[in-house]
Design an enzyme around this catalytic site. Structure first.
Site, PDB file in Angstrom:
ATOM      1  N   THR A 178       0.817  -1.229   0.000  1.00  0.00           N
ATOM      2  CA  THR A 178       0.000   0.000   0.000  1.00  0.00           C
ATOM      3  C   THR A 178       0.850   1.277   0.000  1.00  0.00           C
ATOM      4  O   THR A 178       1.990   1.253   0.462  1.00  0.00           O
ATOM      5  CB  THR A 178      -0.844  -0.047   1.291  1.00  0.00           C
ATOM      6  OG1 THR A 178      -1.729  -1.142   1.166  1.00  0.00           O
ATOM      7  CG2 THR A 178      -1.628   1.205   1.545  1.00  0.00           C
ATOM      8  N   ARG A 206     -14.173  -7.119  -0.129  1.00  0.00           N
ATOM      9  CA  ARG A 206     -13.475  -6.810   1.133  1.00  0.00           C
ATOM     10  C   ARG A 206     -12.957  -5.369   1.094  1.00  0.00           C
ATOM     11  O   ARG A 206     -12.398  -4.907   0.105  1.00  0.00           O
ATOM     12  CB  ARG A 206     -12.319  -7.788   1.317  1.00  0.00           C
ATOM     13  CG  ARG A 206     -11.484  -7.553   2.589  1.00  0.00           C
ATOM     14  CD  ARG A 206     -10.253  -6.738   2.314  1.00  0.00           C
ATOM     15  NE  ARG A 206      -9.417  -6.590   3.499  1.00  0.00           N
ATOM     16  CZ  ARG A 206      -8.406  -5.735   3.591  1.00  0.00           C
ATOM     17  NH1 ARG A 206      -8.101  -4.955   2.569  1.00  0.00           N
ATOM     18  NH2 ARG A 206      -7.694  -5.652   4.693  1.00  0.00           N
ATOM     19  N   VAL A 207     -13.147  -4.627   2.187  1.00  0.00           N
ATOM     20  CA  VAL A 207     -12.621  -3.268   2.317  1.00  0.00           C
ATOM     21  C   VAL A 207     -11.757  -3.225   3.578  1.00  0.00           C
ATOM     22  O   VAL A 207     -12.171  -3.717   4.631  1.00  0.00           O
ATOM     23  CB  VAL A 207     -13.768  -2.240   2.428  1.00  0.00           C
ATOM     24  CG1 VAL A 207     -13.232  -0.854   2.749  1.00  0.00           C
ATOM     25  CG2 VAL A 207     -14.569  -2.209   1.123  1.00  0.00           C
ATOM     26  N   GLY A 208     -10.574  -2.640   3.469  1.00  0.00           N
ATOM     27  CA  GLY A 208      -9.670  -2.557   4.618  1.00  0.00           C
ATOM     28  C   GLY A 208      -9.766  -1.226   5.325  1.00  0.00           C
ATOM     29  O   GLY A 208     -10.764  -0.498   5.222  1.00  0.00           O
ATOM     30  N   GLY A 230      -0.584  -1.831   6.680  1.00  0.00           N
ATOM     31  CA  GLY A 230      -0.553  -3.066   7.463  1.00  0.00           C
ATOM     32  C   GLY A 230      -1.872  -3.790   7.332  1.00  0.00           C
ATOM     33  O   GLY A 230      -2.691  -3.444   6.477  1.00  0.00           O
ATOM     34  N   GLY A 232      -5.356  -4.412   7.521  1.00  0.00           N
ATOM     35  CA  GLY A 232      -6.444  -3.469   7.757  1.00  0.00           C
ATOM     36  C   GLY A 232      -7.435  -3.910   8.801  1.00  0.00           C
ATOM     37  O   GLY A 232      -7.978  -3.086   9.552  1.00  0.00           O
TER      38      GLY A 232
HETATM   39  N1  ASP Z   1      -3.951  -1.603   5.005  1.00  0.00           N
HETATM   40  C1  ASP Z   1      -4.183  -2.203   3.721  1.00  0.00           C
HETATM   41  C2  ASP Z   1      -5.460  -3.009   3.774  1.00  0.00           C
HETATM   42  O1  ASP Z   1      -5.682  -3.688   4.743  1.00  0.00           O
HETATM   43  C3  ASP Z   1      -3.089  -3.090   3.250  1.00  0.00           C
HETATM   44  C4  ASP Z   1      -1.666  -2.593   3.452  1.00  0.00           C
HETATM   45  O2  ASP Z   1      -1.438  -1.559   4.038  1.00  0.00           O
HETATM   46  O3  ASP Z   1      -0.730  -3.269   2.995  1.00  0.00           O
HETATM   47  O4  ASP Z   1      -6.197  -3.000   2.809  1.00  0.00           O
END
Ligand code: ASP
Length: 311
Positions: A178, A206-208, A230, A232
Protein backbone atom coordinates in the site's frame (compact mmCIF):
# COMPACT_ATOMS: atom_id res chain seq x y z
CA UNK A 1 4.99 35.15 13.02
CA UNK A 2 7.61 32.43 12.54
CA UNK A 3 7.26 30.94 9.07
CA UNK A 4 6.43 27.25 8.89
CA UNK A 5 8.84 25.00 7.05
CA UNK A 6 6.97 22.48 4.91
CA UNK A 7 7.69 18.76 4.97
CA UNK A 8 6.33 15.64 3.30
CA UNK A 9 6.51 11.95 4.24
CA UNK A 10 5.50 9.05 2.00
CA UNK A 11 5.33 5.28 2.33
CA UNK A 12 5.18 2.30 0.03
CA UNK A 13 3.84 -0.11 2.64
CA UNK A 14 5.09 -2.32 5.44
CA UNK A 15 5.74 -6.04 5.10
CA UNK A 16 8.24 -8.86 4.93
CA UNK A 17 10.18 -7.74 1.88
CA UNK A 18 12.98 -5.20 1.66
CA UNK A 19 12.52 -2.17 -0.57
CA UNK A 20 13.76 -2.61 -4.16
CA UNK A 21 15.92 -0.03 -5.99
CA UNK A 22 13.07 0.97 -8.37
CA UNK A 23 10.70 1.39 -5.41
CA UNK A 24 13.25 3.57 -3.58
CA UNK A 25 13.76 5.70 -6.70
CA UNK A 26 10.00 6.06 -7.15
CA UNK A 27 9.50 7.10 -3.51
CA UNK A 28 12.24 9.74 -3.92
CA UNK A 29 10.59 11.06 -7.08
CA UNK A 30 7.20 11.14 -5.35
CA UNK A 31 8.63 13.06 -2.37
CA UNK A 32 10.20 15.58 -4.75
CA UNK A 33 6.88 16.16 -6.51
CA UNK A 34 5.11 16.70 -3.18
CA UNK A 35 7.78 18.90 -1.65
CA UNK A 36 8.10 21.18 -4.69
CA UNK A 37 4.37 21.84 -4.49
CA UNK A 38 4.64 22.70 -0.79
CA UNK A 39 7.69 24.87 -1.42
CA UNK A 40 5.74 26.95 -3.94
CA UNK A 41 2.98 27.51 -1.38
CA UNK A 42 0.74 24.61 -2.44
CA UNK A 43 -1.59 23.00 0.08
CA UNK A 44 -0.72 19.89 2.06
CA UNK A 45 -3.81 18.26 0.54
CA UNK A 46 -2.62 18.69 -3.05
CA UNK A 47 0.94 17.67 -2.12
CA UNK A 48 -0.37 14.44 -0.57
CA UNK A 49 -2.59 13.71 -3.57
CA UNK A 50 0.15 14.34 -6.14
CA UNK A 51 2.73 12.33 -4.21
CA UNK A 52 0.37 9.37 -4.01
CA UNK A 53 -0.46 9.68 -7.72
CA UNK A 54 3.21 9.11 -8.59
CA UNK A 55 3.16 5.90 -6.53
CA UNK A 56 -0.20 4.73 -7.95
CA UNK A 57 0.98 5.30 -11.51
CA UNK A 58 4.30 3.45 -11.08
CA UNK A 59 2.84 -0.06 -10.84
CA UNK A 60 5.62 -0.76 -8.29
CA UNK A 61 3.31 -0.73 -5.27
CA UNK A 62 -0.01 -2.29 -4.27
CA UNK A 63 -2.06 0.71 -5.40
CA UNK A 64 -3.37 2.08 -8.69
CA UNK A 65 -1.70 0.21 -11.55
CA UNK A 66 0.02 -2.28 -9.20
CA UNK A 67 -3.07 -3.16 -7.18
CA UNK A 68 -3.62 -6.69 -5.94
CA UNK A 69 -6.55 -8.70 -7.27
CA UNK A 70 -9.44 -9.97 -5.23
CA UNK A 71 -10.20 -13.70 -5.42
CA UNK A 72 -12.40 -13.26 -8.50
CA UNK A 73 -9.49 -11.66 -10.39
CA UNK A 74 -10.79 -8.07 -10.20
CA UNK A 75 -8.85 -5.07 -8.84
CA UNK A 76 -11.01 -3.22 -6.30
CA UNK A 77 -9.20 -0.30 -4.75
CA UNK A 78 -9.63 1.84 -1.63
CA UNK A 79 -8.31 5.35 -0.94
CA UNK A 80 -8.89 8.29 1.36
CA UNK A 81 -7.62 11.80 1.94
CA UNK A 82 -8.13 14.31 4.78
CA UNK A 83 -7.02 17.85 5.62
CA UNK A 84 -6.54 19.17 9.13
CA UNK A 85 -7.84 22.76 8.92
CA UNK A 86 -11.58 22.10 8.50
CA UNK A 87 -11.38 18.31 8.98
CA UNK A 88 -12.65 17.76 5.45
CA UNK A 89 -12.27 14.20 4.16
CA UNK A 90 -13.10 12.06 1.14
CA UNK A 91 -12.84 8.35 0.38
CA UNK A 92 -13.66 5.65 -2.14
CA UNK A 93 -13.89 1.93 -1.44
CA UNK A 94 -14.04 -1.02 -3.84
CA UNK A 95 -13.61 1.31 -6.81
CA UNK A 96 -12.72 -0.39 -10.11
CA UNK A 97 -11.11 0.45 -13.43
CA UNK A 98 -9.23 3.67 -12.57
CA UNK A 99 -5.53 4.47 -12.08
CA UNK A 100 -5.88 7.13 -9.36
CA UNK A 101 -8.31 6.29 -6.54
CA UNK A 102 -6.67 9.04 -4.44
CA UNK A 103 -7.99 11.65 -6.88
CA UNK A 104 -11.44 10.07 -6.73
CA UNK A 105 -11.24 10.42 -2.92
CA UNK A 106 -10.33 14.13 -3.21
CA UNK A 107 -13.20 14.68 -5.62
CA UNK A 108 -15.65 13.03 -3.18
CA UNK A 109 -14.39 15.51 -0.57
CA UNK A 110 -14.58 18.56 -2.82
CA UNK A 111 -17.51 17.86 -5.13
CA UNK A 112 -20.04 16.18 -2.81
CA UNK A 113 -21.50 16.54 0.67
CA UNK A 114 -20.36 13.02 1.47
CA UNK A 115 -17.24 11.43 2.88
CA UNK A 116 -17.26 8.03 1.17
CA UNK A 117 -18.56 6.43 -2.03
CA UNK A 118 -18.33 2.67 -2.58
CA UNK A 119 -18.45 0.04 -5.32
CA UNK A 120 -20.00 0.54 -8.75
CA UNK A 121 -21.41 4.01 -7.94
CA UNK A 122 -17.92 5.13 -6.86
CA UNK A 123 -16.60 3.90 -10.22
CA UNK A 124 -19.37 5.77 -12.06
CA UNK A 125 -18.50 8.91 -10.07
CA UNK A 126 -14.80 8.58 -11.05
CA UNK A 127 -15.77 8.09 -14.70
CA UNK A 128 -18.00 11.17 -14.56
CA UNK A 129 -14.90 13.20 -13.64
CA UNK A 130 -13.01 11.48 -16.49
CA UNK A 131 -10.34 9.93 -14.29
CA UNK A 132 -7.83 7.88 -16.23
CA UNK A 133 -8.97 4.29 -16.71
CA UNK A 134 -7.30 0.90 -16.43
CA UNK A 135 -8.75 -2.59 -16.95
CA UNK A 136 -10.73 -4.00 -13.98
CA UNK A 137 -8.88 -7.25 -14.60
CA UNK A 138 -5.22 -7.25 -15.66
CA UNK A 139 -4.63 -7.88 -19.35
CA UNK A 140 -2.41 -10.88 -18.60
CA UNK A 141 -4.30 -13.70 -17.02
CA UNK A 142 -2.74 -14.93 -13.80
CA UNK A 143 -0.77 -18.17 -14.02
CA UNK A 144 -2.36 -21.49 -13.01
CA UNK A 145 -4.52 -21.05 -9.97
CA UNK A 146 -3.61 -24.42 -8.52
CA UNK A 147 0.08 -23.59 -8.28
CA UNK A 148 -0.58 -20.20 -6.74
CA UNK A 149 -2.86 -21.43 -4.02
CA UNK A 150 -0.96 -24.60 -3.21
CA UNK A 151 0.00 -24.69 0.43
CA UNK A 152 -2.10 -21.66 1.32
CA UNK A 153 -4.51 -22.06 4.13
CA UNK A 154 -7.05 -19.31 4.37
CA UNK A 155 -10.54 -18.97 5.64
CA UNK A 156 -11.27 -16.55 2.81
CA UNK A 157 -10.07 -19.04 0.22
CA UNK A 158 -12.22 -21.86 1.61
CA UNK A 159 -15.26 -19.62 1.94
CA UNK A 160 -14.82 -18.23 -1.56
CA UNK A 161 -14.53 -21.73 -3.05
CA UNK A 162 -17.76 -22.71 -1.28
CA UNK A 163 -19.53 -19.53 -2.34
CA UNK A 164 -18.47 -19.59 -5.97
CA UNK A 165 -18.29 -23.36 -6.51
CA UNK A 166 -14.92 -23.21 -8.10
CA UNK A 167 -13.63 -20.38 -10.20
CA UNK A 168 -10.77 -18.71 -8.46
CA UNK A 169 -8.42 -16.12 -9.84
CA UNK A 170 -5.64 -14.39 -8.03
CA UNK A 171 -2.29 -12.91 -8.77
CA UNK A 172 1.09 -13.95 -7.53
CA UNK A 173 1.48 -13.02 -3.88
CA UNK A 174 3.51 -10.32 -2.24
CA UNK A 175 6.24 -7.89 -3.27
CA UNK A 176 4.07 -4.78 -3.41
CA UNK A 177 2.45 -2.84 -0.62
CA UNK A 178 0.00 0.00 0.00
CA UNK A 179 1.02 3.66 -0.44
CA UNK A 180 0.38 6.80 1.60
CA UNK A 181 1.62 10.27 2.46
CA UNK A 182 1.34 13.02 5.08
CA UNK A 183 2.37 16.66 4.63
CA UNK A 184 2.61 20.01 6.41
CA UNK A 185 2.23 23.18 4.32
CA UNK A 186 3.38 26.78 4.86
CA UNK A 187 0.01 27.75 6.33
CA UNK A 188 0.44 25.16 9.11
CA UNK A 189 -2.16 22.77 7.74
CA UNK A 190 -1.54 19.04 7.71
CA UNK A 191 -3.05 16.44 5.39
CA UNK A 192 -2.97 12.65 5.11
CA UNK A 193 -3.83 10.17 2.38
CA UNK A 194 -3.54 6.49 1.49
CA UNK A 195 -4.34 4.25 -1.47
CA UNK A 196 -4.37 0.45 -1.74
CA UNK A 197 -5.33 -2.65 -3.65
CA UNK A 198 -5.96 -4.47 -0.34
CA UNK A 199 -4.39 -7.66 0.99
CA UNK A 200 -3.68 -11.19 -0.29
CA UNK A 201 -6.59 -13.61 -0.61
CA UNK A 202 -9.43 -11.11 -0.22
CA UNK A 203 -13.04 -12.03 -0.70
CA UNK A 204 -14.56 -9.89 -3.44
CA UNK A 205 -15.94 -6.79 -1.77
CA UNK A 206 -13.47 -6.81 1.13
CA UNK A 207 -12.62 -3.27 2.32
CA UNK A 208 -9.67 -2.56 4.62
CA UNK A 209 -8.67 0.36 6.83
CA UNK A 210 -7.33 2.58 4.04
CA UNK A 211 -10.60 4.36 3.09
CA UNK A 212 -11.93 4.54 6.65
CA UNK A 213 -11.30 7.93 8.23
CA UNK A 214 -9.80 7.50 11.70
CA UNK A 215 -8.47 4.04 10.84
CA UNK A 216 -6.19 4.26 7.77
CA UNK A 217 -5.79 8.06 7.81
CA UNK A 218 -6.54 11.05 10.00
CA UNK A 219 -5.53 14.73 9.93
CA UNK A 220 -6.24 17.51 12.41
CA UNK A 221 -4.20 20.71 12.79
CA UNK A 222 -4.73 20.45 16.55
CA UNK A 223 -2.71 17.22 16.61
CA UNK A 224 -1.22 15.98 13.33
CA UNK A 225 -1.57 13.71 10.34
CA UNK A 226 -1.31 9.92 10.18
CA UNK A 227 -1.20 7.47 7.26
CA UNK A 228 -1.26 3.74 8.09
CA UNK A 229 -0.26 0.55 6.35
CA UNK A 230 -0.55 -3.07 7.46
CA UNK A 231 -3.30 -5.56 8.08
CA UNK A 232 -6.44 -3.47 7.76
CA UNK A 233 -8.67 -5.72 9.83
CA UNK A 234 -6.55 -4.99 12.93
CA UNK A 235 -6.08 -1.28 12.17
CA UNK A 236 -9.86 -0.85 11.89
CA UNK A 237 -10.57 -2.57 15.20
CA UNK A 238 -8.32 -0.16 17.11
CA UNK A 239 -9.12 2.93 14.96
CA UNK A 240 -5.37 3.43 14.90
CA UNK A 241 -4.96 6.73 13.00
CA UNK A 242 -7.37 8.60 15.30
CA UNK A 243 -5.89 6.93 18.35
CA UNK A 244 -2.42 8.22 17.40
CA UNK A 245 -3.75 11.76 16.75
CA UNK A 246 -5.61 11.83 20.07
CA UNK A 247 -2.44 10.89 21.91
CA UNK A 248 -0.42 13.54 20.03
CA UNK A 249 -2.73 16.20 21.52
CA UNK A 250 -1.33 15.26 24.91
CA UNK A 251 2.03 16.60 23.68
CA UNK A 252 3.97 13.34 23.53
CA UNK A 253 6.65 12.86 20.83
CA UNK A 254 5.35 11.29 17.59
CA UNK A 255 7.75 8.36 17.91
CA UNK A 256 6.63 7.62 21.48
CA UNK A 257 2.97 7.72 20.51
CA UNK A 258 3.45 5.62 17.36
CA UNK A 259 5.40 2.96 19.24
CA UNK A 260 2.86 2.85 22.04
CA UNK A 261 -0.14 2.44 19.73
CA UNK A 262 1.60 -0.10 17.49
CA UNK A 263 2.58 -2.09 20.58
CA UNK A 264 -1.03 -2.03 21.71
CA UNK A 265 -2.05 -3.31 18.27
CA UNK A 266 0.20 -6.33 18.79
CA UNK A 267 -0.63 -7.09 22.41
CA UNK A 268 -4.38 -6.49 22.17
CA UNK A 269 -5.22 -8.13 18.83
CA UNK A 270 -1.99 -9.52 17.31
CA UNK A 271 -2.13 -6.85 14.58
CA UNK A 272 0.75 -5.68 12.39
CA UNK A 273 1.22 -2.24 10.90
CA UNK A 274 3.39 0.73 10.07
CA UNK A 275 2.63 4.44 10.45
CA UNK A 276 3.66 7.84 9.15
CA UNK A 277 3.06 10.43 11.88
CA UNK A 278 3.54 14.20 11.42
CA UNK A 279 2.54 16.92 13.88
CA UNK A 280 1.39 20.36 12.83
CA UNK A 281 4.66 21.65 14.35
CA UNK A 282 6.67 19.52 11.90
CA UNK A 283 7.81 16.77 14.31
CA UNK A 284 7.49 13.35 12.72
CA UNK A 285 8.05 9.61 13.03
CA UNK A 286 8.05 6.62 10.72
CA UNK A 287 7.35 3.54 12.83
CA UNK A 288 6.57 -0.09 12.05
CA UNK A 289 6.27 -3.46 13.72
CA UNK A 290 6.68 -5.45 10.49
CA UNK A 291 10.25 -6.23 9.38
CA UNK A 292 10.33 -3.55 6.65
CA UNK A 293 8.52 -0.36 5.80
CA UNK A 294 9.34 1.33 2.49
CA UNK A 295 9.16 5.01 3.32
CA UNK A 296 10.88 8.36 3.32
CA UNK A 297 10.66 12.07 3.95
CA UNK A 298 11.90 15.36 2.59
CA UNK A 299 11.98 18.90 3.90
CA UNK A 300 13.87 20.32 0.91
CA UNK A 301 17.31 20.04 2.53
CA UNK A 302 19.83 17.67 0.94
CA UNK A 303 18.26 14.71 -0.86
CA UNK A 304 15.03 12.94 0.09
CA UNK A 305 15.65 10.27 2.75
CA UNK A 306 14.29 6.87 1.73
CA UNK A 307 14.73 3.48 3.42
CA UNK A 308 12.94 0.42 4.78
CA UNK A 309 14.01 0.23 8.42
CA UNK A 310 12.76 2.92 10.77
CA UNK A 311 11.82 3.16 14.45
N1 ASP B 1 -3.95 -1.60 5.00
C1 ASP B 1 -4.18 -2.20 3.72
C2 ASP B 1 -5.46 -3.01 3.77
O1 ASP B 1 -5.68 -3.69 4.74
C3 ASP B 1 -3.09 -3.09 3.25
C4 ASP B 1 -1.67 -2.59 3.45
O2 ASP B 1 -1.44 -1.56 4.04
O3 ASP B 1 -0.73 -3.27 3.00
O4 ASP B 1 -6.20 -3.00 2.81
Amino acid sequence: MKSIHPIILAHGGAGLRAITAPQAACLRAALQVGYHLLDRGGSALIAVEQTIRVLERSGLFNAGKGSRLQLDGVRRMDASIMEGHDLRAGAVASVEGIVHPITAARLVMEQTNHVMLVGAPATTFARHFKLERQPRRPRHRPAGVASMTRGLSSEALRLYRDMMKGSLLLRERGGKETVGAVALDRSGTVAAGASTGGIDLMLPGRVGDTPIIGCGVYADNQSGAVSMTGLGEGIIRLAVAKEICDRLVQGKAPVTVARLVLKRLITRIKGAAGALVLTSKGRFAIAHVMPHMAAGWWDGKGAPMVGDKFQ
